[in-house]
Design an enzyme around this catalytic site. Sequence first.
Site, mmCIF file in Angstrom:
data_model
loop_
_atom_site.group_PDB
_atom_site.id
_atom_site.type_symbol
_atom_site.label_atom_id
_atom_site.label_comp_id
_atom_site.label_asym_id
_atom_site.label_seq_id
_atom_site.Cartn_x
_atom_site.Cartn_y
_atom_site.Cartn_z
ATOM 1 C CG ASN A 9 -1.750 1.213 1.371
ATOM 2 O OD1 ASN A 9 -1.818 2.028 0.447
ATOM 3 N ND2 ASN A 9 -2.404 1.367 2.510
ATOM 4 C CD1 TRP A 10 3.607 1.164 -3.024
ATOM 5 C CD2 TRP A 10 3.529 2.471 -4.846
ATOM 6 N NE1 TRP A 10 4.348 0.563 -4.015
ATOM 7 C CE2 TRP A 10 4.315 1.334 -5.146
ATOM 8 C CE3 TRP A 10 3.339 3.424 -5.846
ATOM 9 C CZ2 TRP A 10 4.913 1.137 -6.388
ATOM 10 C CZ3 TRP A 10 3.928 3.234 -7.087
ATOM 11 C CH2 TRP A 10 4.711 2.099 -7.354
ATOM 12 C CE LYS A 11 -0.286 3.345 4.674
ATOM 13 N NZ LYS A 11 -0.231 3.455 6.106
ATOM 14 C CG HIS A 95 -6.005 1.889 5.035
ATOM 15 N ND1 HIS A 95 -5.567 2.903 5.850
ATOM 16 C CD2 HIS A 95 -4.999 0.996 4.967
ATOM 17 C CE1 HIS A 95 -4.337 2.630 6.248
ATOM 18 N NE2 HIS A 95 -3.966 1.482 5.732
ATOM 19 C CD GLU A 97 -3.071 5.622 6.581
ATOM 20 O OE1 GLU A 97 -3.017 5.643 5.333
ATOM 21 O OE2 GLU A 97 -2.181 5.102 7.284
ATOM 22 C CD GLU A 167 -3.745 -2.575 7.451
ATOM 23 O OE1 GLU A 167 -2.589 -2.767 7.050
ATOM 24 O OE2 GLU A 167 -4.423 -1.611 7.115
ATOM 25 N N GLY A 173 2.038 2.454 10.690
ATOM 26 C CA GLY A 173 2.946 3.579 10.498
ATOM 27 C C GLY A 173 3.691 4.001 11.750
ATOM 28 C CB SER A 212 4.912 -1.538 12.232
ATOM 29 O OG SER A 212 4.419 -0.225 12.490
ATOM 30 N N GLY A 233 2.686 -0.988 4.392
ATOM 31 C CA GLY A 233 2.741 0.419 4.009
ATOM 32 C C GLY A 233 4.187 0.849 3.806
ATOM 33 N N GLY A 234 4.746 1.519 4.811
ATOM 34 C CA GLY A 234 6.073 2.132 4.719
ATOM 35 C C GLY A 234 7.145 1.263 4.058
HETATM 36 P P1 PGA Z 1 2.609 0.404 7.706
HETATM 37 O O1 PGA Z 1 1.136 0.584 7.051
HETATM 38 O O2 PGA Z 1 3.189 -0.860 7.138
HETATM 39 O O3 PGA Z 1 3.365 1.640 7.259
HETATM 40 O O4 PGA Z 1 2.422 0.335 9.169
HETATM 41 C C1 PGA Z 1 0.279 -0.503 6.910
HETATM 42 C C2 PGA Z 1 -0.999 -0.104 6.251
HETATM 43 O O5 PGA Z 1 -1.456 1.028 6.462
HETATM 44 O O6 PGA Z 1 -1.612 -0.878 5.514
#
Ligand code: PGA
Length: 251
Positions: A9-11, A95, A97, A167, A173, A212, A233-234
Site C-alpha cells: 500500500n503505497w498510500k 483502510h 486512514e 490492521e 505507520g 509496521s 505500508g512504509g
Molecule cells: P505500515 O502501514 O506498514 O506503514 O504500518 C500498513 C498499512 O497502512 O496498511
Amino acid sequence: MRTPIVAANWKMHKTVKEAADYFRRLLELVPARPPVELVIFPPATILWMAQKHLGGSAVAWGAQDAYPEPQGAFTGEISVVQIADLGAKYLICGHSERRHIFQEDDRLVGRKVGAALESGLIPILCVGERLEEREAGRAWQVVEGQLAAALAELELPSPAKLVIAYEPVWAIGTGVPARPEDAQEMAARIRDWLRERFGKAGAQVRIQYGGSVKPENAREFLTLPDIDGALVGGASLDPDKFWAIAQAATS
Ligand code: PGA
C-alpha cells in the site's frame, strides 16, 4: 490451500518517474511464478502505469479506494468501474486512514465492498481496533462490529472473492507492530466468524496482518497459522524490502 497474499500500500507516495523505477526493479526481483500472490496498491494517478508495466507479469495491482457508484456527479471521486477498467484486480475497502481521517463509516465501507464485487474487483476489507479499545478489552468487539457491518449484505460465491486485513490502528505507520500472538488470536477469531457467517467458503478466506511489517519481522507474522499474508505500508515503498517481506511468506 490458501496462497499467501502480500500487498504494497503505497498510500500517497510516488511520482510517475519514481513508480516506473519501482516497477522495473520489482520485475527484476520477482520470478515468473512466485509462490506468493503479490499486489501493488499505487495512488490512482499511477494505476494506468501499473497496467503498462505489470500487465502480463505475476504482479497484480489494485486501488487504495474507490467510490461505490459506477458513474455520476461525484466531483473528485473515482468509481469502482473506472478502477476495474485499468486492469485492477483488488480494491482496499475501509483502510483505517479512510475511516479516521476521512470519516468513512461502516455503511460506506460495506457499500464499497459490494460495489467492488459487482465490478469484478476483489475487496480487501480492513478492520482493526484503536489502542484505547484494545486497552479496554474491546478489540474483538470492535473488529466484529466492523466485519458485521461491512459484510451484512454480502453473498460470498467463493473464498477467493474476499480478503480481510487485520490492521490494529495503533500499529499502522508507528514502527510498533502487534505481538504475533495477538495477531494470531485475532485472525483465528476472524476466521471463526467468517466460517459462521459464510460456511466452508468463509473459513478459506485469506486474512492478512498489517501494521509496521518490515523485512526483519515479516516471518514472525507470515508463518502464523491463521495469517495468510501482509498489507505493507512504509516498508513496501522500497521494492527490495517489499520482495524480502514477500519471500518470508514461504520461507
Ligand atoms: P505500515 O502501514 O506498514 O506503514 O504500518 C500498513 C498499512 O497502512 O496498511
